[in-house]
Design a protein around this motif. Sequence first.
Motif, PDB file in Angstrom:
ATOM      1  N   ASP A 156      35.631  52.740  49.617  1.00 62.35           N
ATOM      2  CA  ASP A 156      36.774  51.948  50.066  1.00 62.35           C
ATOM      3  C   ASP A 156      36.343  50.885  51.077  1.00 62.35           C
ATOM      4  OD1 ASP A 156      38.447  53.467  48.450  1.00 62.35           O
ATOM      5  OD2 ASP A 156      39.132  54.760  50.089  1.00 62.35           O
ATOM      6  N   GLU A 157      35.384  51.222  51.928  1.00 56.99           N
ATOM      7  CA  GLU A 157      34.882  50.273  52.924  1.00 56.99           C
ATOM      8  C   GLU A 157      34.180  49.091  52.240  1.00 56.99           C
ATOM      9  OE1 GLU A 157      34.376  53.625  53.102  1.00 56.99           O
ATOM     10  OE2 GLU A 157      35.661  54.050  54.828  1.00 56.99           O
ATOM     11  N   GLU A 158      33.371  49.396  51.228  1.00 57.08           N
ATOM     12  CA  GLU A 158      32.670  48.325  50.508  1.00 57.08           C
ATOM     13  C   GLU A 158      33.650  47.430  49.761  1.00 57.08           C
ATOM     14  OE1 GLU A 158      28.366  50.160  49.288  1.00 57.08           O
ATOM     15  OE2 GLU A 158      30.121  50.993  48.276  1.00 57.08           O
ATOM     16  N   LEU A 159      34.632  48.041  49.100  1.00 63.85           N
ATOM     17  CA  LEU A 159      35.608  47.251  48.349  1.00 63.85           C
ATOM     18  C   LEU A 159      36.454  46.406  49.287  1.00 63.85           C
ATOM     19  CD1 LEU A 159      36.649  49.865  45.647  1.00 63.85           C
ATOM     20  CD2 LEU A 159      34.874  48.091  45.526  1.00 63.85           C
ATOM     21  N   ALA A 160      36.782  46.944  50.452  1.00 57.50           N
ATOM     22  CA  ALA A 160      37.524  46.174  51.450  1.00 57.50           C
ATOM     23  C   ALA A 160      36.692  44.981  51.927  1.00 57.50           C
ATOM     24  CB  ALA A 160      37.917  47.068  52.624  1.00 57.50           C
ATOM     25  N   ALA A 161      35.402  45.198  52.128  1.00 63.90           N
ATOM     26  CA  ALA A 161      34.526  44.104  52.565  1.00 63.90           C
ATOM     27  C   ALA A 161      34.456  43.009  51.501  1.00 63.90           C
ATOM     28  CB  ALA A 161      33.122  44.640  52.873  1.00 63.90           C
ATOM     29  N   ALA A 162      34.348  43.402  50.240  1.00 60.52           N
ATOM     30  CA  ALA A 162      34.294  42.413  49.159  1.00 60.52           C
ATOM     31  C   ALA A 162      35.618  41.655  49.046  1.00 60.52           C
ATOM     32  CB  ALA A 162      33.946  43.084  47.830  1.00 60.52           C
ATOM     33  N   ALA A 163      36.732  42.373  49.131  1.00 57.04           N
ATOM     34  CA  ALA A 163      38.044  41.732  49.046  1.00 57.04           C
ATOM     35  C   ALA A 163      38.254  40.772  50.215  1.00 57.04           C
ATOM     36  CB  ALA A 163      39.150  42.784  49.012  1.00 57.04           C
ATOM     37  N   THR A 164      37.846  41.190  51.393  1.00 56.83           N
ATOM     38  CA  THR A 164      37.948  40.320  52.571  1.00 56.83           C
ATOM     39  C   THR A 164      37.090  39.081  52.387  1.00 56.83           C
ATOM     40  OG1 THR A 164      38.481  42.145  54.045  1.00 56.83           O
ATOM     41  CG2 THR A 164      37.510  40.189  55.057  1.00 56.83           C
ATOM     42  N   TRP A 165      35.892  39.254  51.854  1.00 55.63           N
ATOM     43  CA  TRP A 165      35.009  38.106  51.609  1.00 55.63           C
ATOM     44  C   TRP A 165      35.664  37.122  50.643  1.00 55.63           C
ATOM     45  CZ3 TRP A 165      32.424  36.331  47.202  1.00 55.63           C
ATOM     46  CH2 TRP A 165      31.511  35.298  47.433  1.00 55.63           C
ATOM     47  N   VAL A 166      36.292  37.637  49.582  1.00 49.93           N
ATOM     48  CA  VAL A 166      36.975  36.753  48.628  1.00 49.93           C
ATOM     49  C   VAL A 166      38.072  35.971  49.343  1.00 49.93           C
ATOM     50  CG1 VAL A 166      38.493  36.678  46.608  1.00 49.93           C
ATOM     51  CG2 VAL A 166      36.430  38.089  46.561  1.00 49.93           C
ATOM     52  N   LEU A 167      38.899  36.666  50.103  1.00 51.90           N
ATOM     53  CA  LEU A 167      40.010  35.988  50.785  1.00 51.90           C
ATOM     54  C   LEU A 167      39.508  34.955  51.798  1.00 51.90           C
ATOM     55  CD1 LEU A 167      42.415  38.993  51.427  1.00 51.90           C
ATOM     56  CD2 LEU A 167      42.654  37.179  49.711  1.00 51.90           C
ATOM     57  N   SER A 227      36.126  33.734  52.359  1.00 47.54           N
ATOM     58  CA  SER A 227      35.107  32.761  51.942  1.00 47.54           C
ATOM     59  C   SER A 227      35.547  31.929  50.747  1.00 47.54           C
ATOM     60  CB  SER A 227      33.798  33.469  51.618  1.00 47.54           C
ATOM     61  OG  SER A 227      33.285  34.088  52.774  1.00 47.54           O
ATOM     62  N   LEU A 228      36.130  32.561  49.748  1.00 48.47           N
ATOM     63  CA  LEU A 228      36.527  31.831  48.545  1.00 48.47           C
ATOM     64  C   LEU A 228      37.954  31.306  48.652  1.00 48.47           C
ATOM     65  CD1 LEU A 228      35.012  34.162  45.795  1.00 48.47           C
ATOM     66  CD2 LEU A 228      33.930  32.281  47.059  1.00 48.47           C
ATOM     67  N   GLY A 229      38.800  32.032  49.363  1.00 46.05           N
ATOM     68  CA  GLY A 229      40.195  31.635  49.505  1.00 46.05           C
ATOM     69  C   GLY A 229      40.471  30.805  50.744  1.00 46.05           C
ATOM     70  N   GLU A 230      39.467  30.733  51.629  1.00 46.15           N
ATOM     71  CA  GLU A 230      39.583  29.975  52.873  1.00 46.15           C
ATOM     72  C   GLU A 230      40.828  30.394  53.658  1.00 46.15           C
ATOM     73  OE1 GLU A 230      39.279  25.818  51.844  1.00 46.15           O
ATOM     74  OE2 GLU A 230      37.362  26.131  50.834  1.00 46.15           O
ATOM     75  N   MET A 231      41.004  31.719  53.754  1.00 46.25           N
ATOM     76  CA  MET A 231      42.151  32.295  54.470  1.00 46.25           C
ATOM     77  C   MET A 231      41.647  33.176  55.604  1.00 46.25           C
ATOM     78  SD  MET A 231      44.518  33.389  51.258  1.00 46.25           S
ATOM     79  CE  MET A 231      46.057  33.417  52.160  1.00 46.25           C
ATOM     80  N   ASP A 232      42.528  33.439  56.536  1.00 52.57           N
ATOM     81  CA  ASP A 232      42.159  34.267  57.681  1.00 52.57           C
ATOM     82  C   ASP A 232      42.754  35.665  57.557  1.00 52.57           C
ATOM     83  OD1 ASP A 232      40.876  34.759  60.078  1.00 52.57           O
ATOM     84  OD2 ASP A 232      42.605  34.183  61.288  1.00 52.57           O
ATOM     85  N   TYR A 233      42.725  36.226  56.351  1.00 53.77           N
ATOM     86  CA  TYR A 233      43.225  37.580  56.115  1.00 53.77           C
ATOM     87  C   TYR A 233      42.052  38.497  55.866  1.00 53.77           C
ATOM     88  CZ  TYR A 233      47.903  35.638  55.461  1.00 53.77           C
ATOM     89  OH  TYR A 233      49.092  35.001  55.639  1.00 53.77           O
ATOM     90  N   SER A 234      42.277  39.761  56.152  1.00 56.83           N
ATOM     91  CA  SER A 234      41.255  40.753  55.855  1.00 56.83           C
ATOM     92  C   SER A 234      41.914  41.962  55.208  1.00 56.83           C
ATOM     93  CB  SER A 234      40.498  41.161  57.125  1.00 56.83           C
ATOM     94  OG  SER A 234      41.394  41.730  58.055  1.00 56.83           O
ATOM     95  N   VAL A 235      41.083  42.769  54.597  1.00 57.98           N
ATOM     96  CA  VAL A 235      41.513  43.980  53.910  1.00 57.98           C
ATOM     97  C   VAL A 235      40.735  45.137  54.526  1.00 57.98           C
ATOM     98  CG1 VAL A 235      41.432  45.184  51.690  1.00 57.98           C
ATOM     99  CG2 VAL A 235      42.038  42.759  51.769  1.00 57.98           C
ATOM    100  N   SER A 236      41.422  46.228  54.786  1.00 53.69           N
ATOM    101  CA  SER A 236      40.763  47.412  55.356  1.00 53.69           C
ATOM    102  C   SER A 236      40.553  48.470  54.269  1.00 53.69           C
ATOM    103  CB  SER A 236      41.623  47.998  56.482  1.00 53.69           C
ATOM    104  OG  SER A 236      42.799  48.588  55.938  1.00 53.69           O
ATOM    105  N   ALA A 237      39.725  49.438  54.600  1.00 51.41           N
ATOM    106  CA  ALA A 237      39.519  50.564  53.684  1.00 51.41           C
ATOM    107  C   ALA A 237      40.844  51.294  53.454  1.00 51.41           C
ATOM    108  CB  ALA A 237      38.468  51.518  54.253  1.00 51.41           C
ATOM    109  N   GLU A 238      41.681  51.365  54.472  1.00 50.76           N
ATOM    110  CA  GLU A 238      43.005  51.991  54.334  1.00 50.76           C
ATOM    111  C   GLU A 238      43.879  51.211  53.358  1.00 50.76           C
ATOM    112  OE1 GLU A 238      44.489  54.899  55.201  1.00 50.76           O
ATOM    113  OE2 GLU A 238      42.431  55.407  55.729  1.00 50.76           O
ATOM    114  N   ASP A 239      43.771  49.880  53.372  1.00 48.97           N
ATOM    115  CA  ASP A 239      44.529  49.057  52.421  1.00 48.97           C
ATOM    116  C   ASP A 239      44.119  49.385  50.990  1.00 48.97           C
ATOM    117  OD1 ASP A 239      45.820  47.686  54.530  1.00 48.97           O
ATOM    118  OD2 ASP A 239      44.289  46.097  54.541  1.00 48.97           O
ATOM    119  N   ILE A 240      42.819  49.534  50.763  1.00 50.75           N
ATOM    120  CA  ILE A 240      42.312  49.872  49.429  1.00 50.75           C
ATOM    121  C   ILE A 240      42.819  51.252  49.023  1.00 50.75           C
ATOM    122  CG2 ILE A 240      40.232  50.395  48.075  1.00 50.75           C
ATOM    123  CD1 ILE A 240      40.482  47.409  48.547  1.00 50.75           C
ATOM    124  N   LYS A 241      42.705  52.207  49.920  1.00 51.09           N
ATOM    125  CA  LYS A 241      43.148  53.585  49.653  1.00 51.09           C
ATOM    126  C   LYS A 241      44.653  53.616  49.362  1.00 51.09           C
ATOM    127  CE  LYS A 241      40.974  56.409  52.049  1.00 51.09           C
ATOM    128  NZ  LYS A 241      40.290  57.160  53.039  1.00 51.09           N
TER     129      LYS A 241
END
Length: 152
Positions: A101-112, A114-128
């Motif tokens: 969940d931590e890795e997937l959250a990191a990848a999702a945050t990177w997409v938002l 780096s690729l989405g140019e947004m200031d949002y993040s995703v946590s492992a709890e969000d994935i879970k």
Amino acid sequence: MQRLMMIAALSLIAGQVQAQTDTEKGSATFEAHCSACHNQGGIGTPGLAPPLNRPKFWQGLGKSAPDYITHVVSHGLNLKLKVNGQTYMGMFMPPVTSGSDEELAAAATWVLQSLGEMDYSVSAEDIKSAAAQEISKQDLAEMRKPGAEAEQ
């Protein structure tokens, strides 16, 4: 006073290093788990997987972007999409189960970020949490609408 200034400067540097480390971790996780289809750097693979480096799309989703990406990562996606003039015919993207969940959250945050140019993040709890919810193909299509309209 000088000692306080040094502590403040070190704290700032530590924060920047942590942010860089998080970005690098998200990028590496994306490359390990997502780039086989979405290609290196999220540029997409014509006919297979759409590009994810579309800031207008992510920004069009607004505050819903983290919720959308966590559900796609957790449940997969199977929709006919038209992205930048290219049609993707509902090739099934399976749920991503190959990372923590931590890795997937990191990848999702990177997409938002780096690729989405947004200031949002995703946590492992969000994935879970997203993984524990039932969501339909139609629900995901509805979540996409604001972003999909922004990219056309």
